[in-house]
Design an enzyme around this catalytic site. Sequence first.
Site, PDB file in Angstrom:
ATOM      1  N   SER A  87       0.782  -1.326  -0.087  1.00 21.76           N
ATOM      2  CA  SER A  87       0.065   0.022   0.040  1.00 21.76           C
ATOM      3  C   SER A  87       0.800   1.292   0.174  1.00 21.76           C
ATOM      4  O   SER A  87       0.183   2.353  -0.148  1.00 21.76           O
ATOM      5  CB  SER A  87      -0.980  -0.137   1.133  1.00 21.76           C
ATOM      6  OG  SER A  87      -2.051  -0.866   1.031  1.00 21.76           O
ATOM      7  N   LYS A 113      -0.115   3.795  -2.585  1.00 15.17           N
ATOM      8  CA  LYS A 113      -1.216   4.950  -2.257  1.00 15.17           C
ATOM      9  C   LYS A 113      -0.599   6.080  -2.354  1.00 15.17           C
ATOM     10  O   LYS A 113      -1.055   7.279  -2.509  1.00 15.17           O
ATOM     11  CB  LYS A 113      -2.048   4.595  -1.240  1.00 15.17           C
ATOM     12  CG  LYS A 113      -2.920   3.370  -1.278  1.00 15.17           C
ATOM     13  CD  LYS A 113      -3.769   3.102  -0.145  1.00 15.17           C
ATOM     14  CE  LYS A 113      -4.963   1.846  -0.367  1.00 15.17           C
ATOM     15  NZ  LYS A 113      -4.110   0.611  -0.254  1.00 15.17           N
ATOM     16  N   SER A 151      -6.096   3.097   4.789  1.00 18.96           N
ATOM     17  CA  SER A 151      -5.587   2.345   3.664  1.00 18.96           C
ATOM     18  C   SER A 151      -6.708   1.788   2.684  1.00 18.96           C
ATOM     19  O   SER A 151      -6.597   0.441   2.602  1.00 18.96           O
ATOM     20  CB  SER A 151      -4.516   1.278   4.101  1.00 18.96           C
ATOM     21  OG  SER A 151      -3.713   0.881   2.981  1.00 18.96           O
ATOM     22  N   LYS A 163       3.018   6.173   5.451  1.00 19.14           N
ATOM     23  CA  LYS A 163       2.001   5.313   5.033  1.00 19.14           C
ATOM     24  C   LYS A 163       2.693   3.899   4.982  1.00 19.14           C
ATOM     25  O   LYS A 163       3.723   3.497   4.764  1.00 19.14           O
ATOM     26  CB  LYS A 163       1.897   5.618   3.463  1.00 19.14           C
ATOM     27  CG  LYS A 163       0.752   4.508   2.671  1.00 19.14           C
ATOM     28  CD  LYS A 163      -0.522   5.094   3.033  1.00 19.14           C
ATOM     29  CE  LYS A 163      -1.434   3.732   2.841  1.00 19.14           C
ATOM     30  NZ  LYS A 163      -1.309   2.710   3.951  1.00 19.14           N
TER      31      LYS A 163
END
Length: 509
Positions: A76, A79, A314, A426
Site C-alpha cells: 500500500s 497509495k 488504507s 504510509k
Amino acid sequence: MAGGAVVATAAVALAQTDTNTVTPTAATSGDLKADIDNILTDSRLKGASIGVIVRNAKTGAVLYDRDSDAQKIPGSNNKIETSTAAFGILGAGYRFRTNVYTRGGNLYLKGTGDPTLRAADYDKLAAAVAAKGIKKIKGNLVADDTWFDRQYTPPGWDPSDLPYSYAAGISALNVSPDDVFDAGSIGVTITPGQEGQPVNVTLNPPTSVVKIDNRATTGKAGTGSTVSVDRTNGTDTIVITGSYPANGGKEDHLSTAPNPTQYAADVFRSALKAHGVTVVGATKRAATPKTAKMVTTRRSMPLSQLATPFLKLSNNQIAEILTKAIGHKVAGKGTRAAGIAATSRYLKTLGVDTTKVKQTDGSGLSRTNQTTPRQVSVILKAVQTKPWFSTWYNALPIAGQPDQLVGGTLASRMKGTPAAGNVHAKSGTLTGVTALSGYVKDDTGQPLIFSIMFNGYQGGAPKDIEDKIAVRLAGGTSAAAQNTVRKETATRNGGDLESTWTKGKATSR
C-alpha cells in the site's frame, strides 16, 4: 498543468540533491549508519530484499542508504503515488457527483464513482424524486455507470481475495455500508437466536443482490464465537458458518457484492419504493441520453476530506476509484490504464524516474506493482512545495494515536516513543511484503524523509523493525525506547490495522 513552474523548480532542486552520497548532519548526530545497520541485522531479514533511505526533508541530502535503488513490491505504499497524483491532477476540491434524470418514461441514476454514497444518501435522492411529484416510472430504472469501464477489480488481484472487503469491486455507482467508505461491501450482522437454533443474520444495507446461506448455530452462553462469513468468488451467495454464543451481542462482518452497479441500483430502487415511487419496468444498465432532464443531484465531500479515511485506513476501493477518476479527467476514459498513465506522467513532473516505477493498480494490492524507496523519497520531497501538502500530510497515519481517523494503520505502533505523534507515514502489507514511508522530526526538530521496504522476509511482517528505524530517526536511541517498540509490537494482533488475516494469509487492506 497548474503550478508547473513550481513543480519544475522543485524537481530541479531535488535532482541536485538526489545523489547516492550519504551526508551526515548535526540533526542526525551519532552513528546513524551503524544504528540502522544494526537494526537490520535481525535474523528475520536473512535472505530478504531490503531497501531503506533516509533524507533531509528540506535539502534532500541522503543521510542513510541501503540498496534504495532496487525495485520492490510496495504494497500500500503504492497509495503514495495514487494520492499525490489525485491531489495534483484532480485537485483538493474535487467532488464526485451522482445525478438522477428522467427521459422517455425511464429514470436514470448516473454515477461518477462516488465511494461515499451510503443507503441514507440514496434515500435522500429518492426523497428528492418524490418531492418533484414523480410517483410512477412507467419505464425502467436505468443505472448509468458508463463514467468508468466495467473492470470492477484489477486483473492482477488474487481471485481468492475478491469476496473480502479489502478487495471489493468498484464502479461508477457504489454503495458503502459504513462511515469509513468500504465501497462495494455489504454489512453482515450476526446476533444469537435460541440455543441450538440458527443465528440471526441481517444485511446493512438490506439488498437482494446476494443470497444468504445461514448454516451457523447459536451455541451455549459463555462460549466463543467461531462465526465465519464467506462468499465464493463468482457466486452471489454469502455463506454463514460456525457458532455464536446465546448471550452474545452483535457481531459485524463485511462481505462483498458481486456486481457493485447492480448493488447500487437495488438500494436506490428500494429507496424509491419507500418514498412511494413505483418503477414499473426492470432495472437495466445504459448511458443517460443527452436530452434527459435532471431531477436531483448529490455531491460528495471534497478530496481534501476524503483523503483522511482513504490514507489513514488504507482504503483500496478509494484508491481504485481515484485512479479511474484521474483517467477520466485527463483522457476522457474512466479506465485503470488511463489513470495509471496519467499518474506516471504526473510523477515524472515531480522528478520521479518512472522507469523505476511500475503501477498495475491504484491501491497496491497487486503483487505486480514495483517501485524503489529512493523514488518514493523523491515524491515525499517534491510534494512539500504543493499548496495541498499540509492536507495530504495530515491525512497520513500518525504513529501511536489511538483514534482510527488519526492514527489509522499506525494507531497501535510506536506508542510511548519519540516517534508517537511525530511519524506521519504510509504503511504497506502483503504476504512477504512490508513497507513504511513518510516523515519524522528528529530530536532537534529537523524534518526527515524515510522509506523502508522489505520483501521476502521470514515469518510474519516485521513491523517492529520498521518501527525501530523510525524511533531511531525520531531521536529515541535509548534501550528503553527500543524495548517499548518491542513490547508494543508483541501485543498487536496480526500486525497493523492494514493487515487482514484470512485463512492464514495476510493481505493488504
